[in-house]
Design a protein around this motif. Sequence first.
Motif, short mmCIF file in Angstrom:
data_model
loop_
_atom_site.label_atom_id
_atom_site.label_comp_id
_atom_site.label_asym_id
_atom_site.label_seq_id
_atom_site.Cartn_x
_atom_site.Cartn_y
_atom_site.Cartn_z
N THR A 26 -9.87 20.58 -50.37
CA THR A 26 -8.94 21.68 -50.11
C THR A 26 -9.70 22.95 -49.85
O THR A 26 -10.59 23.33 -50.62
CB THR A 26 -7.99 21.88 -51.30
N LEU A 27 -9.36 23.62 -48.75
CA LEU A 27 -9.97 24.91 -48.40
C LEU A 27 -8.91 26.00 -48.51
O LEU A 27 -7.77 25.82 -48.05
CB LEU A 27 -10.52 24.89 -46.98
N THR A 28 -9.29 27.12 -49.10
CA THR A 28 -8.40 28.27 -49.21
C THR A 28 -9.05 29.48 -48.56
O THR A 28 -10.24 29.77 -48.81
CB THR A 28 -8.10 28.60 -50.69
N ASN A 29 -8.28 30.15 -47.71
CA ASN A 29 -8.78 31.34 -47.03
C ASN A 29 -8.49 32.56 -47.89
O ASN A 29 -7.34 32.97 -48.05
CB ASN A 29 -8.10 31.48 -45.66
N THR A 30 -9.53 33.14 -48.45
CA THR A 30 -9.38 34.32 -49.30
C THR A 30 -9.66 35.61 -48.54
O THR A 30 -9.66 36.70 -49.14
CB THR A 30 -10.34 34.23 -50.51
N GLY A 31 -9.89 35.49 -47.24
CA GLY A 31 -10.20 36.66 -46.43
C GLY A 31 -8.96 37.30 -45.84
O GLY A 31 -7.82 37.01 -46.25
N THR A 32 -9.18 38.17 -44.88
CA THR A 32 -8.08 38.91 -44.26
C THR A 32 -7.83 38.49 -42.81
O THR A 32 -6.96 39.06 -42.15
CB THR A 32 -8.38 40.43 -44.28
N ALA A 33 -8.57 37.51 -42.32
CA ALA A 33 -8.41 37.05 -40.94
C ALA A 33 -8.32 35.52 -40.92
O ALA A 33 -8.84 34.84 -41.82
CB ALA A 33 -9.58 37.52 -40.08
N PRO A 34 -7.64 34.95 -39.95
CA PRO A 34 -7.58 33.49 -39.85
C PRO A 34 -8.98 32.90 -39.70
O PRO A 34 -9.87 33.51 -39.10
CB PRO A 34 -6.74 33.26 -38.59
N VAL A 35 -9.15 31.69 -40.23
CA VAL A 35 -10.44 31.01 -40.17
C VAL A 35 -10.26 29.66 -39.49
O VAL A 35 -9.39 28.87 -39.89
CB VAL A 35 -11.04 30.79 -41.58
N ASP A 36 -11.06 29.41 -38.48
CA ASP A 36 -11.08 28.09 -37.85
C ASP A 36 -11.88 27.17 -38.77
O ASP A 36 -13.10 27.26 -38.84
CB ASP A 36 -11.72 28.18 -36.47
N ALA A 37 -11.18 26.27 -39.45
CA ALA A 37 -11.83 25.44 -40.47
C ALA A 37 -12.34 24.11 -39.93
O ALA A 37 -12.83 23.28 -40.70
CB ALA A 37 -10.88 25.19 -41.63
N VAL A 38 -12.22 23.87 -38.62
CA VAL A 38 -12.66 22.59 -38.06
C VAL A 38 -14.11 22.27 -38.41
O VAL A 38 -14.43 21.13 -38.77
CB VAL A 38 -12.44 22.57 -36.53
#
Length: 215
Positions: A133-145
Amino acid sequence: MTDPFPPPPARRFGTVCAALLVVALAGCAQDPGTGAATATATATAASSAGTGPTAEGSGAPAPEAPRDSAPPPGNDVAPYDDTSTRDAAATFGSAQRLDDSLVAVVDGPRPGTTGERSVRAAPGTDVQVFTLTLTNTGTAPVDAVPWSFPVAVVGEEPATPAFDDSLGVPMETFPVVAPGESASLEVAFSAAHDADLAVRVFDNTDPDHYVEFTD
């Protein structure tokens, strides 16, 4: 002196025909050389056309160049050995930061057995299944591929990834993760149910660094 006994008209006509026949036969006697030459040239051309290169039309496949070595049993580019750097270590079920925006949790393992339509593992192979499981803790979308291809090792040996819809482990990748959102991915590896696997999560655009999860 005039011939007192000129031949009758019919005889003169026969003489002329005989003369013409002689000329015709003489011409035929001279012609065989040319005709033979023409026939020979034609036969030679046909023979040449029939005996030219036939590799393209033979239908025989070109021999395949031998490979230097077999491909590795997992991702082609992955931190399997000590040529890569372990940036951090965590235990299964605990959160570990991957970069400035992403935090990862690896849950598991749960034992499983591949079904009849598995990929990269024979039916009936023992596997261990994990949830990343990945969680984005930043302020911009993240390409998690790029984070979609974790690997596992048993001691120093790579464990081959396996995919099987019946296990809930299809061949898929992470989506773009919006700020504050999470996404999960099921991963499975061919290994005995009691094997001690270490799962390494990494960005496949920079496989020289990874975060390792263990018991």
